[in-house]
Design a protein around this motif. Structure first.
Motif, PDB file in Angstrom:
ATOM      1  N   CYS A 184       0.887  -1.170   0.000  1.00 51.55           N
ATOM      2  CA  CYS A 184       0.000   0.000   0.000  1.00 51.55           C
ATOM      3  C   CYS A 184       0.922   1.216   0.000  1.00 51.55           C
ATOM      4  O   CYS A 184       1.769   1.354   0.887  1.00 51.55           O
ATOM      5  CB  CYS A 184      -0.880  -0.019   1.248  1.00 51.55           C
ATOM      6  SG  CYS A 184      -1.650   1.578   1.603  1.00 51.55           S
ATOM      7  N   CYS A 190       0.586   3.421   3.488  1.00 51.76           N
ATOM      8  CA  CYS A 190       1.241   3.058   4.750  1.00 51.76           C
ATOM      9  C   CYS A 190       2.558   2.319   4.505  1.00 51.76           C
ATOM     10  O   CYS A 190       3.285   2.042   5.456  1.00 51.76           O
ATOM     11  CB  CYS A 190       0.309   2.206   5.614  1.00 51.76           C
ATOM     12  SG  CYS A 190      -0.215   0.666   4.835  1.00 51.76           S
ATOM     13  N   CYS A 243      -7.493  -0.286   2.443  1.00 51.37           N
ATOM     14  CA  CYS A 243      -6.343  -0.945   3.060  1.00 51.37           C
ATOM     15  C   CYS A 243      -6.706  -1.243   4.502  1.00 51.37           C
ATOM     16  O   CYS A 243      -7.062  -0.337   5.250  1.00 51.37           O
ATOM     17  CB  CYS A 243      -5.104  -0.037   3.002  1.00 51.37           C
ATOM     18  SG  CYS A 243      -3.717  -0.683   3.946  1.00 51.37           S
ATOM     19  N   ASN A 295      -4.781  -2.080   6.783  1.00 47.20           N
ATOM     20  CA  ASN A 295      -3.742  -1.603   7.713  1.00 47.20           C
ATOM     21  C   ASN A 295      -3.941  -0.137   8.079  1.00 47.20           C
ATOM     22  O   ASN A 295      -3.859   0.236   9.238  1.00 47.20           O
ATOM     23  CB  ASN A 295      -2.359  -1.756   7.072  1.00 47.20           C
ATOM     24  CG  ASN A 295      -2.018  -3.202   6.798  1.00 47.20           C
ATOM     25  OD1 ASN A 295      -2.164  -4.045   7.664  1.00 47.20           O
ATOM     26  ND2 ASN A 295      -1.603  -3.490   5.573  1.00 47.20           N
ATOM     27  N   CYS A 296      -4.186   0.708   7.042  1.00 45.31           N
ATOM     28  CA  CYS A 296      -4.243   2.150   7.313  1.00 45.31           C
ATOM     29  C   CYS A 296      -5.619   2.747   7.060  1.00 45.31           C
ATOM     30  O   CYS A 296      -5.858   3.918   7.387  1.00 45.31           O
ATOM     31  CB  CYS A 296      -3.185   2.895   6.489  1.00 45.31           C
ATOM     32  SG  CYS A 296      -3.464   2.830   4.712  1.00 45.31           S
TER      33      CYS A 296
END
Ligand SMILES: [Zn+2]
Length: 251
Positions: free
Chosen positions: A214, A217, A241, A243-244
């Motif tokens: 990504c 991040c 995403c 994660n972020c």
């Protein structure tokens, strides 16, 4: 601004690419805004203003010190005049031919001697005051010269800053116009969500998926988690995403 040769996806129906294009314009706008507030001339002017303030304060102090010395010089001048007059009057009396007792003569002679010493002391002090004043005048002159130089340099910096700011503002107008064109084809709900993500995620609301990472991040996404990340999709079919939380656009 869209660099020459960069294709525009506005109105293409490819929401992901349209979001990336919007992001590109927003990043450019943010960079230009940052450039405005961190303009080297602006920083230099801030430092210069501090120095000008410091010098002005010292100049005022020196002016007060000079005034105090001039007052002392005037007082000293008065004392010298009084002493000289007293000595003259004493000498006049001494040499007037008037009959004086030995005791009076001795007293007057002693006073004349004291007055001579006093006049010499006063002259020494006058000389010291004159030297102190000259020293202050030199410092004062140096600071005034520095103030003049700073003022001239400050004018140059202001002109340079104005010119650069005007250039940045014209780039910003062009960027905002392109951003507006890019944004109008994106549904409101998506745009609002993108703006909200941007606000909480350091200015980046949409990131490209590049070689399994990504770009928002910079976390590598393994094939297994990639499918998991891409599986977290919103109703419009755009990936997020995990994660972020940014829109994640696969090219
Ligand atoms: Zn991410």
């Amino acid at each position: 601004m869209t660099p020459a040769g960069t294709p525009s996806y506005a109105g293409s129906g490819n929401l992901g690419m349209m979001l990336l294009e919007l992001q590109r314009h927003d990043s450019e706008i943010d960079a230009l805004e940052y450039k405005k507030v961190t303009l080297p001339e602006r920083v230099a002017l801030g430092n210069m203003r501090d120095r000008i303030h410091e010098i002005s304060h010292r100049v005022n102090e020196l002016r007060a010190e000079k005034d105090a010395i001039r007052i002392k010089q005037d007082e000293m001048e008065t004392q010298v005049n009084i002493t000289v007059e007293r000595k003259k009057s004493l000498e006049k009396k001494l040499y007037s031919g008037e009959a004086l007792s030995a005791r009076d003569l001795e007293a007057m002679d002693a006073e004349a001697h004291n007055l001579t010493n006093r006049a010499e002391d006063l002259q020494d002090r006058q000389f010291e005051l004159m030297e102190a004043l000259e020293e202050l005048e030199a410092k004062y002159g140096d600071l005034e010269d520095e103030l003049d130089q700073l003022s001239a340099k400050s004018d140059q910096l202001v002109n340079a800053a104005k010119s650069k700011l005007s250039d940045i503002d014209s780039q910003l107008r062009a960027c905002r116009s392109l951003r507006k064109a890019a944004a109008k084809h994106i549904p409101n709900a998506i745009r609002q969500r993108y703006d909200a993500i941007r606000a909480r995620a350091g200015g980046t609301g949409a990131a490209a998926l590049v070689e399994g990472k990504c770009s928002g991040c910079h976390l590598a996404v393994s094939p297994a988690s990639l499918s998991c990340a891409l599986a977290v999709s919103d109703d419009d079919g755009l990936n997020i995403c995990e994660n972020c939380g940014r829109f994640l656009i696969a090219g």
